[in-house]
Design a protein around this motif. Structure first.
Motif, PDB file in Angstrom:
ATOM      1  N   HIS A  36      42.123  47.535  37.917  1.00  0.00           N
ATOM      2  CA  HIS A  36      43.571  47.451  38.087  1.00  0.00           C
ATOM      3  C   HIS A  36      44.133  46.761  36.857  1.00  0.00           C
ATOM      4  CE1 HIS A  36      47.446  45.871  39.657  1.00  0.00           C
ATOM      5  NE2 HIS A  36      47.479  47.073  40.202  1.00  0.00           N
ATOM      6  N   SER A  78      46.191  44.540  36.341  1.00  0.00           N
ATOM      7  CA  SER A  78      46.320  43.077  36.391  1.00  0.00           C
ATOM      8  C   SER A  78      45.005  42.372  36.074  1.00  0.00           C
ATOM      9  CB  SER A  78      46.830  42.632  37.769  1.00  0.00           C
ATOM     10  OG  SER A  78      45.890  42.939  38.770  1.00  0.00           O
ATOM     11  N   GLU A  79      43.893  43.100  36.087  1.00  0.00           N
ATOM     12  CA  GLU A  79      42.618  42.496  35.674  1.00  0.00           C
ATOM     13  C   GLU A  79      42.556  42.340  34.155  1.00  0.00           C
ATOM     14  OE1 GLU A  79      39.022  43.657  38.303  1.00  0.00           O
ATOM     15  OE2 GLU A  79      40.323  45.410  38.349  1.00  0.00           O
ATOM     16  N   LYS A  98      48.660  41.991  42.106  1.00  0.00           N
ATOM     17  CA  LYS A  98      47.793  41.324  41.137  1.00  0.00           C
ATOM     18  C   LYS A  98      46.437  41.071  41.799  1.00  0.00           C
ATOM     19  CE  LYS A  98      47.463  36.683  39.227  1.00  0.00           C
ATOM     20  NZ  LYS A  98      48.117  35.364  39.240  1.00  0.00           N
ATOM     21  N   THR A  99      45.353  41.288  41.073  1.00  0.00           N
ATOM     22  CA  THR A  99      44.042  41.013  41.649  1.00  0.00           C
ATOM     23  C   THR A  99      43.801  39.505  41.644  1.00  0.00           C
ATOM     24  OG1 THR A  99      42.960  41.260  39.513  1.00  0.00           O
ATOM     25  CG2 THR A  99      43.083  43.219  40.883  1.00  0.00           C
ATOM     26  N   ASP A 151      37.067  38.856  43.055  1.00  0.00           N
ATOM     27  CA  ASP A 151      36.333  39.823  43.890  1.00  0.00           C
ATOM     28  C   ASP A 151      35.050  39.246  44.460  1.00  0.00           C
ATOM     29  OD1 ASP A 151      34.549  39.847  41.752  1.00  0.00           O
ATOM     30  OD2 ASP A 151      34.971  41.890  41.140  1.00  0.00           O
ATOM     31  N   CYS A 160      41.874  51.952  48.818  1.00  0.00           N
ATOM     32  CA  CYS A 160      42.916  50.953  49.004  1.00  0.00           C
ATOM     33  C   CYS A 160      42.839  50.634  50.493  1.00  0.00           C
ATOM     34  CB  CYS A 160      44.288  51.523  48.659  1.00  0.00           C
ATOM     35  SG  CYS A 160      44.417  52.077  46.954  1.00  0.00           S
ATOM     36  N   PHE A 171      42.988  45.168  50.253  1.00  0.00           N
ATOM     37  CA  PHE A 171      42.149  44.967  49.070  1.00  0.00           C
ATOM     38  C   PHE A 171      41.665  46.305  48.520  1.00  0.00           C
ATOM     39  CE2 PHE A 171      37.881  45.791  50.871  1.00  0.00           C
ATOM     40  CZ  PHE A 171      38.202  45.837  52.218  1.00  0.00           C
ATOM     41  N   ILE A 209      37.862  43.620  46.117  1.00  0.00           N
ATOM     42  CA  ILE A 209      38.763  42.958  45.170  1.00  0.00           C
ATOM     43  C   ILE A 209      40.003  42.465  45.914  1.00  0.00           C
ATOM     44  CG2 ILE A 209      40.107  43.290  43.049  1.00  0.00           C
ATOM     45  CD1 ILE A 209      38.031  45.604  42.451  1.00  0.00           C
ATOM     46  N   LEU A 212      43.707  40.934  46.578  1.00  0.00           N
ATOM     47  CA  LEU A 212      45.005  41.223  45.964  1.00  0.00           C
ATOM     48  C   LEU A 212      46.060  40.229  46.432  1.00  0.00           C
ATOM     49  CD1 LEU A 212      45.017  45.079  46.574  1.00  0.00           C
ATOM     50  CD2 LEU A 212      44.406  43.897  44.452  1.00  0.00           C
ATOM     51  N   HIS A 233      41.139  37.214  53.068  1.00  0.00           N
ATOM     52  CA  HIS A 233      40.098  38.040  52.446  1.00  0.00           C
ATOM     53  C   HIS A 233      38.717  37.432  52.706  1.00  0.00           C
ATOM     54  CE1 HIS A 233      38.907  41.103  49.405  1.00  0.00           C
ATOM     55  NE2 HIS A 233      37.967  40.222  49.082  1.00  0.00           N
TER      56      HIS A 233
END
Lengths: 428, 160
Positions: free
Chosen positions: A50, A52-53, A187-188, A191, A311, A315, A332, A334, A351
């Motif tokens: 993604h 944002s990573e 945004k991530t 993980d 998705c 996550f 991952i 989010l 999460h």
């Protein structure tokens, strides 16, 4: 009526993937696994990261496309590149670690140095290459990459359809999924990575399998308060699974949580009362608080994108085939980019509660997947059944095949795409 | 360097009991070793310091510890139903500091798991914050830095 299924003389994918079942050798045959890497992972859009990573110039993430190690990197102009992680001299990787930030990629072996865009910038003692090496021809090998809603995909196949065409009917669901930042961009937030001793397709199936949820995840559900556990009691609800084409599918478990921008005037659930109060105390408006609280637990659906990413409610779930009987999973987390700390912190805690090696959900999934890998080898009946819900199919509002929430419609969709790609000739 | 061997012996004895309880699945007695405000943390990133705002493998406050013990003992979780006893070994205890009734200690640790796929081992660096409690301690924080936690683990059906 008795169905006669031939189990002998199976020799091609079309014999192994039927409309309502697949053969167990798809989980265990090493030759099939190698063929999958060539015909599927080298021939379709593979999800890698993604955006944002890769927050800044020089941010990178390492990943794989089938058996190819790749680097996903943002260059100084903020463009994203995907390149084979292989020095053009003698083949050593030029980038290590799962994520990081660098100014350049330098091969540790002989010091060939590459820019963030992959161009070969310098190499030690160049005089021995005089007139025999054009640096312009020896950059890191670029891989075609395209993004949708910040999701970065790449493909080794230059003439493949554009990413957006490949995603097709799934785009609408990606758009909905990206609303869970609570008014902020997705945004991530780190993980969980783990491996299980089983084939990658067992995991692919799982993301579109609501049938298992109340059974295998009894321990998780019993750890929730009454209100939350009722939300996960969705098998008798109005949810559905829709075949979105190209192997993609969506499984809507909680219809009222499909669009997180809607129903913002509903009462704040008791379990999020403390979060709502904290956000209000921090000065966020009533509407902002409601938007954040509604988004904090994620959306009410799993979108399965063939072949390697989902998705999944709150996550990204990324699968990485390691061998025919080993798969690595990345869950991952989010949150919202710039969202209140309390919101992102709550999402992280949610999460951790379900996902990862010590979550209250993942280890039980892992046990089931491991048992499928082991148990499916038994006996002479080699079939894995996928026909749940086939007699009660309907047509969705978008004109797609749709089944009940606990039907195996999504698995059948994925295996038909699998069959299509595996039936291509080897030369492709 | 002056060594407080008595404190080292007291801390070592306490942490040996903690590990023995986990190996023998004496989970409810194990819960009594904790301050209610204590945190049990298995980080993903060993360099993280702000655990509250970072994704961890586990981040258990009192409520989550209770829920986890319920999960490990209820029989509802298929991944824990056949879990065998584990063997924890610890060594290299070092007192980092002893300030305001809070002792910070770290040690080397390895957990061996009797798994159906073989014996699996998980080496880790352990860090504790121990609050003095009469003649013993209560755990204020336990951080388990398991090797490979930032790369990949297997699923886990016990506590580190």
């Amino acid at each position: 009526m008795k169905t006669q299924i031939k189990v002998k003389n199976i020799n091609s994918t079309s014999d192994l993937v039927l409309d309502d079942r697949v053969h167990k050798s798809l989980y265990s045959d090493e030759k099939i696994f190698e063929e999958e890497l060539d015909k599927i992972f080298n021939n379709t859009w593979v999800w890698l990261a993604h955006e944002s990573e890769l927050p800044e110039a020089g941010s990178y993430k390492t990943a794989t496309i089938g058996r190819n190690p790749v680097i996903v990197v943002r260059d100084r102009k903020k463009n994203i590149h995907v390149m084979l992680n292989r020095c053009r001299h003698r083949g050593a990787t030029v980038c290590e670690g799962k994520t990081g930030k660098t100014k350049a990629f330098t091969c540790p072996y002989h010091g060939w140095g590459y820019g963030l865009d992959g161009s070969l910038r310098a190499l030690p003692k160049p005089e021995e290459y005089e007139n025999i090496l054009d640096k312009a021809e020896f950059g890191l090998i670029k891989v075609r990459t395209e993004s949708y809603q910040g999701m970065i995909f790449a493909t080794l196949k230059d003439d493949l359809e554009p990413l957006e065409d490949f995603l097709g009917g799934a785009k609408k669901w990606i758009d909905l999924f990206m609303k869970q930042g609570g008014g902020y961009p997705i945004k991530t937030l780190g993980d969980h990575r783990f491996r299980f001793p089983g084939n990658w397709k067992i995991q692919l199936e799982n993301t579109t399998d609501a049938y298992h949820f109340p059974i295998i995840h009894k321990s998780f559900i019993s750890s929730l308060d009454e209100e939350a556990s009722e939300i996960f009691d969705f098998l008798d609800g109005d949810g559905f699974v829709e075949d979105l084409g190209n192997g993609h599918s969506v499984m809507v478990m909680i219809p009222e949580l499909v669009d997180l921008d809607e129903n913002l005037d509903e009462p704040i659930p008791e379990r999020y009362g403390d979060l709502a109060k904290q956000l209000a105390d921090e000065g966020h408006s009533d509407l902002e608080v409601r938007r954040l609280v509604r988004a904090v637990g994620g959306g009410g659906f799993n979108l399965n994108l063939f072949p390697n990413v989902a998705c999944s409610m709150a996550f990204f779930r990324n699968l990485v085939p390691i061998s025919v009987n080993e798969t690595e999973i990345h869950h991952i987390a989010l949150g919202g980019d710039g969202a209140p700390e309390a919101f992102n912190q709550k999402r992280i805690r949610l999460h951790e509660h379900f996902q990862g090696p010590m979550g209250f959900g993942t280890p039980d999934d892992g046990e089931a997947w491991e048992r499928v890998q082991a148990g499916s080898m038994a006996g002479t009946d080699g079939w894995i059944m996928l026909h749940r819900g086939m007699s009660k199919l309907s047509t969705s509002a978008d004109g797609n095949v749709q089944g009940a929430v606990c039907s195996e419609t999504g698995m059948r969709a994925a295996y038909q795409q699998y069959k299509k790609l595996m039936s291509q000739s080897s030369e492709q | 360097m002056k060594l407080d061997t008595q404190l080292l012996a007291d801390v070592t004895a306490f942490l040996n009991i903690e590990a023995d309880m986990l190996d023998n699945k004496e989970y409810h007695q194990w819960l009594d070793l904790w301050l209610e405000s204590g945190l049990y943390i298995v980080p993903v990133d060993h360099n993280a310091t702000d655990y509250a705002n970072t994704l961890n493998v586990a981040y258990d406050n009192n409520k989550m510890r209770l829920a986890r013990i319920e999960r490990l003992t209820s029989g509802n979780a298929v991944s824990t139903q056949l879990s065998e006893k584990t063997v924890r070994t610890m060594s290299r205890f070092r007192i980092l500091d002893d300030v305001d009734g809070l002792v910070r200690v770290r040690c080397a640790y390895c957990l061996y798991e009797d798994n159906k796929n073989g014996v699996r081992c998980y080496p880790a660096n352990l860090q504790f914050k121990l609050a003095r409690d009469g003649g013993s301690f209560k755990i204020a924080e336990k951080v388990v830095k398991v090797m490979k936690s930032s790369q990949y683990l297997t699923t886990v059906s016990y506590l580190f």
